[in-house]
Write a protein that holds these residues in place. Structure first.
Motif, PDB file in Angstrom:
ATOM      1  N   TYR A  99       0.838  -1.203   0.000  1.00 21.66           N
ATOM      2  CA  TYR A  99       0.000   0.000   0.000  1.00 21.66           C
ATOM      3  C   TYR A  99       0.871   1.252   0.000  1.00 21.66           C
TER       4      TYR A  99
ATOM      5  N   ASP B 117     -12.436  -5.322 -10.919  1.00 19.14           N
ATOM      6  CA  ASP B 117     -11.888  -4.906  -9.615  1.00 19.14           C
ATOM      7  C   ASP B 117     -12.453  -3.560  -9.184  1.00 19.14           C
ATOM      8  N   TRP B 118     -12.913  -2.769 -10.149  1.00 18.69           N
ATOM      9  CA  TRP B 118     -13.456  -1.444  -9.845  1.00 18.69           C
ATOM     10  C   TRP B 118     -14.946  -1.361 -10.187  1.00 18.69           C
TER      11      TRP B 118
ATOM     12  N   ASP C  66      -4.954   2.407  -7.112  1.00 16.95           N
ATOM     13  CA  ASP C  66      -5.669   2.215  -5.841  1.00 16.95           C
ATOM     14  C   ASP C  66      -4.779   1.597  -4.762  1.00 16.95           C
TER      15      ASP C  66
ATOM     16  N   SER D 238      -3.128  -1.035  -4.800  1.00 19.22           N
ATOM     17  CA  SER D 238      -3.028  -2.488  -4.891  1.00 19.22           C
ATOM     18  C   SER D 238      -2.334  -2.844  -6.197  1.00 19.22           C
TER      19      SER D 238
ATOM     20  N   ALA E 152     -11.525  -3.090  -5.195  1.00 21.06           N
ATOM     21  CA  ALA E 152     -11.086  -1.794  -4.686  1.00 21.06           C
ATOM     22  C   ALA E 152     -12.130  -1.204  -3.738  1.00 21.06           C
TER      23      ALA E 152
ATOM     24  N   TYR F  66     -10.370   4.539  -5.330  1.00 21.47           N
ATOM     25  CA  TYR F  66      -9.326   4.599  -6.348  1.00 21.47           C
ATOM     26  C   TYR F  66      -9.137   6.037  -6.831  1.00 21.47           C
TER      27      TYR F  66
END
Length: 255
Positions: free
Chosen positions: A81, A97-98, A206, A208, A214, A217
């Motif tokens: 992170y 993922d988003w 984000d 990651s 997420a 982001y």
């Protein structure tokens, strides 16, 4: 408004194309906000993390080993992170993922909801609360108040209008900051030429570096893939639309 109508409007003014971040306003021209990656690496990506105590005073080795592994995984995730990872840890990510309905945090900066966050940063940082707010004013600024991602389709909402287009994965790029940490941009390219007013590329950051859902982001967009990678001062930021301003503050303070 339909895509065809938005394209007609593009003959006069293009709200998205040619800009380095999602903003319909002409105030956000990329060349006006470029800065060193070192500054962005320090202030936006070096968030503090609360390290939880996973010692539970169990009496057997199995639980002790479990706690040790949990601590190790937590530290590992915190390093990523903060921008410290190996190249081989990076994995391709899908647009899913988003997926979801997202809101910009910029209105919460404008109405004072995020003032608590800036005050908290000032307690352990090198700026006053007012200076942090000014810094994030540039970072969060955007006219796109909402984004909805469903499958390969991305819909942008701004000023009572909406525009949609389908995007396909175009790989990732690693950014090396002078501060010593790094970042990864996951990039998607517009499919076809059905909506000329839409940006050719969108880039997600984000914190990651491998597939995961997420919780927020930063998004960058425009027609020049390489130029977007140099944009480090304006990073419109999005959290789930279902969250209230107070809940977003709690999320930010937790980092």
């Amino acid at each position: 408004m339909s895509v065809s109508k938005m394209v007609e409007r593009k003959m006069k003014v293009s709200p998205l194309k040619g800009m380095s971040a999602l903003a319909f306003s002409t105030l956000l021209v990329a060349s006006a906000h470029y800065a060193s990656a070192d500054e962005h690496g320090h202030d936006d990506h070096d968030h503090d993390h609360a390290h939880h105590d996973h010692d539970h005073d169990h009496d057997h080795d199995h639980d002790h080993d479990h706690d040790h592994d949990h601590d190790h995984d937590h530290d590992h995730d915190s390093d990523i992170y903060s921008g410290y990872f190996e190249d081989e840890q990076i994995k391709d990510r899908s647009l899913s993922d988003w997926a979801g309905d997202w809101q910009s945090v910029y209105p919460y900066l404008q109405d004072g909801t995020l003032d608590e966050v800036f005050a908290d940063k000032a307690e352990g940082g090198d700026k006053t609360a007012e200076e942090y707010k000014a810094y994030y004013e540039i970072g969060y600024e955007t006219d796109v108040e909402r984004i909805v991602i469903n499958g390969s389709n991305v819909t942008f909402f701004a000023n009572g209008e909406e525009m949609s287009g389908d995007y396909q994965y175009d790989g990732y790029e690693i950014l090396n900051y002078e501060a010593g940490n790094r970042g990864v941009r996951f990039i998607y390219e517009l499919e076809g030429e059905e909506a000329d007013a839409l940006p050719q590329y969108i880039q997600f950051s984000d914190h990651s570096i491998s597939p995961t859902d997420a919780d927020h982001y930063h998004l960058y967009w425009g027609d020049d893939r390489e130029a977007l990678l140099k944009e480090v001062t304006n990073w419109p930021t999005y959290y789930a639309s279902e969250l209230s301003g107070e809940e977003i503050v709690e999320e930010m303070l937790a980092h």
